[in-house]
Design an enzyme around this catalytic site. Structure first.
Site, short mmCIF file in Angstrom:
data_model
loop_
_atom_site.label_atom_id
_atom_site.label_comp_id
_atom_site.label_asym_id
_atom_site.label_seq_id
_atom_site.Cartn_x
_atom_site.Cartn_y
_atom_site.Cartn_z
NE ARG A 51 -6.41 18.34 -0.11
CZ ARG A 51 -7.44 17.49 -0.14
NH1 ARG A 51 -7.98 17.22 -1.29
NH2 ARG A 51 -7.91 16.93 0.94
CG HIS A 181 3.31 -3.32 5.59
ND1 HIS A 181 1.98 -3.30 5.29
CD2 HIS A 181 3.38 -3.72 6.88
CE1 HIS A 181 1.28 -3.67 6.34
NE2 HIS A 181 2.10 -3.94 7.33
CE LYS A 185 4.14 -7.33 8.87
NZ LYS A 185 4.11 -6.42 10.02
CG HIS A 243 -0.81 -7.54 3.84
ND1 HIS A 243 0.01 -6.76 3.06
CD2 HIS A 243 -1.54 -6.65 4.57
CE1 HIS A 243 -0.21 -5.48 3.32
NE2 HIS A 243 -1.15 -5.38 4.23
C1 BG6 Z 1 -2.59 -2.87 6.37
C2 BG6 Z 1 -4.08 -2.99 6.44
O1 BG6 Z 1 -2.15 -3.05 5.05
O2 BG6 Z 1 -1.98 -3.84 7.21
C3 BG6 Z 1 -4.56 -2.84 7.87
O3 BG6 Z 1 -4.70 -2.01 5.63
C4 BG6 Z 1 -3.82 -3.79 8.78
O4 BG6 Z 1 -5.96 -3.04 7.97
C5 BG6 Z 1 -2.31 -3.69 8.58
O5 BG6 Z 1 -4.14 -3.46 10.12
C6 BG6 Z 1 -1.59 -4.78 9.35
O6 BG6 Z 1 -0.22 -4.54 9.31
P1 BG6 Z 1 0.73 -5.03 10.50
O7 BG6 Z 1 2.11 -4.73 9.99
O8 BG6 Z 1 0.34 -4.25 11.71
O9 BG6 Z 1 0.46 -6.49 10.66
#
Ligand code: BG6
Length: 487
Positions: A51, A181, A185, A243
């Site tokens: 934006r 994500h 890893k 996760h």
């Molecule tokens: C994110 C969460 O998806 O993952 C965060 O929203 C969290 O709250 C993060 O801190 C942790 O990711 P990583 O890769 O730092 O373990």
């Protein structure tokens, strides 16, 4: 052992939310690292969109600053200017269809035909729909277009279903890349290699030989700075539903017939569907309070009376043949003692000991460390060296990935780097399918609803501790204990 870099095909990638935190912290620095590694082909372009009123030069300057901030060692890299020259920018307020037309036209013109085209939704969920509609209206939803969707993917089953249905109106499932994500890893991918490229573990990988599994994702950070999102989510929605469930799937799934996106995701889905409802006594939720000079959750979140959980520990059981009788203990939280993400597969002790009772063999443990220091170790019993008779001692067989891969491979790619390249390669293996997300919500919803309708607040724990005492109790009553939380 240097890793091989195979350049991907030519692409145009548009990032919606390009000036936001995730883009500046992970996506852009990650793309730059892939560029330096030689994986981005000469014609590839990245179009930022947000934006904020900004010129392309202004955007390039912002990304230069972001790289300096989040990837200091590369801030003076000789290729930085060349990378920045691949960036373009279009100001777009997708919520305002009246004024957005020229911006959409500009985007349409910039997204070349004949190359891979991808759109990354690094934006708040309320923007998913106007963006999907905008792409579709401008001929950017057809074959060859891929969209990348960030979490949170819904906040419960109903909203996740709505989101899936909305996306399905414009895109095929094969075009949708839902990011978790954790799947990008290195160690998580290695888990599949260790399980399915070796014969060693698989025969033992079941309730007959595995006593229990512990999954810990502990963070030292609090929620300050993102309280408004976090306070509406909590640890269950923020970490467990996505996760931690994905980690559990990687441990618990059956071998897929092939390392193929749908074959892998079919097996993960079976795990999610086999999750048993969690009884109230099998879960503890907590919230950090001020301690050791650190603020408490209420202050960090800007909501003094919040009942949102910043910690969860629970016992999960799977209703299937392989895991009948093997519990999975999961815990995650903010403002804990250490930043440590790890999975421990704790095997049973040998059925009969031939050694003196003073030296009973201890259980083998396979430790999988996600961060820090990615790697694995296997705890084994051996004879204590020396002439003192047969005494047993437990030692780790250690495999640190960074060391094993030698100096050049020592810097492992960040999850986002890997996942973005997978989008361009068209490989959905490490992305969540719509039915997986829904199955995980179907399991998580009743837990969240139970908290919402109960009077019991989250259990307090000191900032900088290992979580509430009740979490330790959860394992103790089963005659087990959590591994120490160490970074
Ligand atoms: C994110 C969460 O998806 O993952 C965060 O929203 C969290 O709250 C993060 O801190 C942790 O990711 P990583 O890769 O730092 O373990």
């Amino acid at each position: 052992m240097a890793s091989r870099v195979i350049p991907v095909e030519d692409f145009d990638l548009i990032i919606f939310g390009a000036t936001g935190d995730l883009s500046r912290r992970k996506i852009m620095p990650g793309l730059f690292r892939r560029f330096v590694a030689g994986q981005m082909p000469p014609g590839a372009r990245v179009i930022g969109s947000a934006r904020s009123e900004m010129t392309t030069d202004g955007f390039r300057a912002d990304i230069r600053a972001a790289i300096a901030e989040h990837d200091g060692p590369r801030a003076d890299h000789p290729q930085l200017d060349e990378f920045l020259s691949r960036l373009d920018y279009v100001t777009l307020d997708a919520t305002d269809e009246g004024t957005a037309e020229p911006a959409w036209q500009a985007i349409r013109d910039k997204m070349r035909d004949g190359v891979i085209r991808a759109a990354y939704f690094s934006v708040a969920p309320f923007l998913f729909e106007p963006l999907a509609r905008g792409l579709a209206r401008h001929g950017l939803a057809g074959e060859g277009i891929r969209i990348v969707v960030e979490k949170p993917f819904g906040h419960d089953l109903a909203s996740a279903r709505d989101l899936n249905e909305m996306l399905a109106r414009h895109f095929d499932e094969a075009q949708i890349y839902r990011i978790d994500h954790y799947l990008g890893k290195e160690t998580v991918q290695n888990l599949m290699a260790v399980r399915f490229a070796n014969i060693l573990f698989e025969p033992l990988w079941n309730a007959q030989y595995v006593d229990h599994v512990q999954i810990t994702v502990a963070e030292t950070v609090g929620v300050a700075g993102r309280g408004s999102y976090y306070d509406g989510a909590g640890a269950m929605r923020d970490m467990v539903q996505n996760h931690m469930m994905q980690l559990l799937c990687m441990i618990a799934m059956e071998p897929p017939w092939h390392f193929d996106p749908d074959a892998v995701r079919d097996e993960k889905l079976k795990v999610l569907r086999a999750l048993m409802p969690v009884e109230a006594g099998d879960i503890v939720h907590g919230q950090y309070r001020p301690a050791a000079g650190m603020a408490g959750y209420g202050e960090d979140a800007g909501n003094a009376h919040s009942r949102t959980e910043s910690f969860v520990a629970l016992k999960v059981r799977l209703a299937n043949w392989r895991w009948q009788g093997t519990p999975f203990y999961l815990r995650t939280g903010k403002r804990l003692r250490a930043r440590a993400s790890e999975i421990a597969v704790v095997f049973r002790t040998p059925p009969h000991s031939i050694f003196d009772a003073a030296d009973p063999p201890r259980a083998n443990e396979l430790m999988i460390r996600l961060q820090p220091d990615e790697g694995m170790d296997l705890k084994m019993m051996i004879k204590e060296p020396g002439p003192g008779g047969m005494r047993l001692v437990q030692v780790p067989l250690d495999m640190s990935f960074a060391e094993a891969l030698g100096a050049e491979g020592a810097e492992l790619p960040d999850a986002y780097e890997r996942l973005i390249m997978d989008v361009i390669r068209g490989n959905q293996t490490l992305f969540m399918r719509g039915d997986e997300v829904e199955a995980a919500w179907a399991w998580a919803d009743p837990i969240i609803e139970r908290w919402a309708s109960s009077d019991a607040p989250p259990r307090p724990y000191d900032a900088g501790s290992a979580g509430p005492a009740e979490a330790a109790e959860l394992m103790k009553r089963d005659g087990r204990r959590w591994r120490e939380m160490r970074g």
